[in-house]
Design an enzyme around this catalytic site. Structure first.
Site, short mmCIF file in Angstrom:
data_model
loop_
_atom_site.label_atom_id
_atom_site.label_comp_id
_atom_site.label_asym_id
_atom_site.label_seq_id
_atom_site.Cartn_x
_atom_site.Cartn_y
_atom_site.Cartn_z
CG ASN A 50 -0.16 -0.07 2.52
OD1 ASN A 50 0.52 0.88 2.86
ND2 ASN A 50 -0.23 -1.20 3.23
CG LEU A 87 -0.09 -7.42 12.78
CD1 LEU A 87 1.33 -6.99 12.44
CD2 LEU A 87 -0.20 -8.91 12.72
CG PHE A 121 -2.28 5.63 13.62
CD1 PHE A 121 -1.41 5.14 14.57
CD2 PHE A 121 -2.23 6.98 13.30
CE1 PHE A 121 -0.48 5.97 15.20
CE2 PHE A 121 -1.32 7.83 13.91
CZ PHE A 121 -0.45 7.32 14.86
N PRO A 142 -3.87 -11.74 10.15
CG PRO A 142 -2.48 -12.90 11.61
CD PRO A 142 -2.76 -12.68 10.16
N1 CTP Z 1 -3.81 -3.24 11.89
C1 CTP Z 1 -3.17 -4.35 12.38
N2 CTP Z 1 -3.24 -5.53 11.70
C2 CTP Z 1 -3.93 -5.61 10.55
C3 CTP Z 1 -4.59 -4.49 10.04
C4 CTP Z 1 -4.51 -3.29 10.74
O1 CTP Z 1 -2.55 -4.27 13.43
N3 CTP Z 1 -3.95 -6.76 9.91
C5 CTP Z 1 -3.75 -1.99 12.69
C6 CTP Z 1 -3.14 -0.80 12.00
O2 CTP Z 1 -1.74 -0.71 12.27
C7 CTP Z 1 -3.88 0.37 12.63
C8 CTP Z 1 -5.25 -0.21 12.94
O3 CTP Z 1 -5.07 -1.64 12.98
O4 CTP Z 1 -3.28 0.77 13.87
C9 CTP Z 1 -6.31 0.12 11.95
O5 CTP Z 1 -5.87 -0.18 10.64
P1 CTP Z 1 -6.81 0.11 9.39
O6 CTP Z 1 -6.08 -0.28 8.14
O7 CTP Z 1 -7.39 1.48 9.47
O8 CTP Z 1 -8.04 -0.85 9.65
P2 CTP Z 1 -8.29 -2.37 9.37
O9 CTP Z 1 -8.29 -3.09 10.67
O10 CTP Z 1 -7.35 -2.89 8.32
O11 CTP Z 1 -9.79 -2.33 8.82
P3 CTP Z 1 -10.34 -1.78 7.40
O12 CTP Z 1 -9.26 -2.03 6.38
O13 CTP Z 1 -11.56 -2.57 7.18
O14 CTP Z 1 -10.64 -0.32 7.57
#
Ligand code: CTP
Length: 432
Positions: A228, A329, A346, A327
């Site tokens: 990304n 994290l 975030f 998963p």
């Molecule tokens: N995050 C994480 N593990 C993942 C995805 C996200 O730890 N597999 C953490 C990111 O580092 C951030 C938070 O979760 O602190 C939110 O990430 P975001 O990308 O906004 O949300 P997602 O959980 O991926 O949900 P969505 O993509 O549906 O908005």
């Protein structure tokens, strides 16, 4: 004199350096040759700059270059007393300064300062100055390790209006490899900005912060991956801001697109995939007082990445199957955390930020969640600025208006420190 008037260059909106009076004190270390370009960068950011050279620095760096790049006279030892000046130059300079950059700081100038000597223009200006000072030593590694220098440097750590920036390690001009390299000019700029934003605050001293930053990269085959546009800027600035405030910082990061010098002074743990990021974070979690999860972790990965490069015509069929979710994290860190640990997450949102963020905050279980838009210019991935909402304990929601990411980093650190204080009041270091 040019730097008495408006800045020579207009700077970006909200730049903490714009229009600020920066006094640059340069002492006798070969790292002084890096200062003219730093002075130029300050002027281009809209700062008003005046320079002073110590007697030994006069032989190392050109006063003409400094005068020209700062758009102001460069002050030398011989200028201190003049029958034409109504006030002593060192007093005039000390009172003019809003902030002081003392770089490079030589062993001699450090000793003079710590022992209160005022026998040069530079030393007396420093003694007379009440503005905050960013001090960046540079010297040979044996000199840096000498007991007298260690003692003087330790003494400086307790001074309230000083931000002491440890030198790094590397090849020194004397051909030694070791400690004593002046902090990179890009980091000096960040530290100066930080000083102007929050002063010499050291409220994170004695604390350990674990930060994740940047994207993860999930391989599809040896030539392709899913990733990304995250650059890692927000996480790296959070890490540096915490270091400036006294924290020890571990940074677990995916592939970054920031100045590599911005990693100086941090314990860095580079990773590539979400699985490697998870392993690194879990290994470091127990030692951390707080965690800031700024990484943009991929949502899906291949169940089994191809070992050979796929032909173009086979891609479409291959991409249709074989994915598994990564998963969460952050949620896993929340589940495993020691009771006193504070965790900031975030949320990258498009469309309606707050509504979505509330649901995400509840789902993740962290103490704080900063939600920002990623579908507008001036916010989100790769942008120098950001804005958004900080969701916190007790359904508290704070709106953060658009501002630079370093300023935002400081606000987030203050909010995290608040959570830590509420949780373990007796472990709060004496902030300043
Ligand atoms: N995050 C994480 N593990 C993942 C995805 C996200 O730890 N597999 C953490 C990111 O580092 C951030 C938070 O979760 O602190 C939110 O990430 P975001 O990308 O906004 O949300 P997602 O959980 O991926 O949900 P969505 O993509 O549906 O908005």
């Amino acid at each position: 004199m040019r730097n008495e008037g408006p800045p020579a260059f207009p700077s970006g909106p909200g730049d903490p350096l714009a229009g600020r009076r920066v006094l640059v004190l340069i002492s006798g270390s070969i790292a002084a040759v890096k200062l003219p370009l730093l002075v130029s960068a300050l002027v281009q950011r809209g700062a008003l700059v005046r320079c002073v050279l110590s007697p030994s620095a006069e032989g190392l760096v050109s006063a003409v270059a400094l005068a020209s790049l700062s758009r102001a006279p460069c002050h030398l030892e011989a200028d201190q007393w003049s029958h034409q000046a109504p006030r002593p130059l060192h007093i005039e300079l000390a009172e003019w300064a809003e902030v002081v950059l003392l770089a490079p700081l030589s062993a001699t100038s450090l000793a003079r300062w710590v022992h209160g000597l005022a026998d040069t223009l530079l030393a007396s200006t420093l003694l007379a100055c009440e503005a905050p000072v960013l001090a960046a030593p540079a010297m040979n590694s044996a000199m840096w390790a000498a007991p007298a220098v260690r003692r003087n440097w330790r003494e400086l750590q307790s001074w309230e209006r000083v931000l002491p920036l440890e030198p790094g390690s590397g090849l020194l001009a004397c051909d030694r490899v070791g400690d004593g390299r002046m902090a990179d000019p890009a980091v000096l700029l960040l530290a100066l900005e930080s000083l102007l934003l929050v002063g010499c605050r050291r409220d994170w001293r004695g604390r350990r912060l674990l930060v994740s930053a940047g994207p993860t990269r999930e391989p599809l085959d040896p030539a392709r991956c899913l990733t990304n546009p995250s650059t890692g800027r927000m996480g790296v600035l959070l890490a540096q801001a915490a270091r400036f405030r006294g924290a020890t910082v571990d940074l677990v990061h995916g592939p970054l697109a920031v100045d590599p010098a911005w990693l100086e002074g941090l314990q860095v743990h580079p990773v590539d995939t979400a699985a490697a990021m998870q392993a690194a974070l879990e290994g470091l979690q127990a030692g951390a007082d707080a965690i800031a999860m700024a990484a943009a972790v991929a949502d899906h990965r291949r169940s089994a990445p191809e070992t050979a490069k796929l032909a173009k015509q086979d891609l479409e069929a291959c991409l249709a199957t074989g994915w598994e979710p990564v998963p969460d994290l952050l949620a896993a860190l929340v589940r495993r955390r020691p009771p006193a640990q504070a965790i900031l997450g975030f949320a990258a949102q498009s469309g309606e930020v707050l509504q979505e963020a509330r649901a995400k905050f509840a789902r993740k279980g962290c103490d704080l969640l900063f939600a920002n838009p990623i579908d507008r210019p001036g916010a989100g991935f790769a942008s120098a600025t950001n804005d958004g909402w900080l969701l916190g304990p007790g359904s508290r929601e704070r709106r953060f208006e658009a501002g630079g990411k370093l300023a935002l980093a400081h606000r987030l650190l203050s909010a995290l420190a608040e959570v830590l204080t509420l949780r373990i009041p007796d472990r709060v270091p004496a902030g300043r």
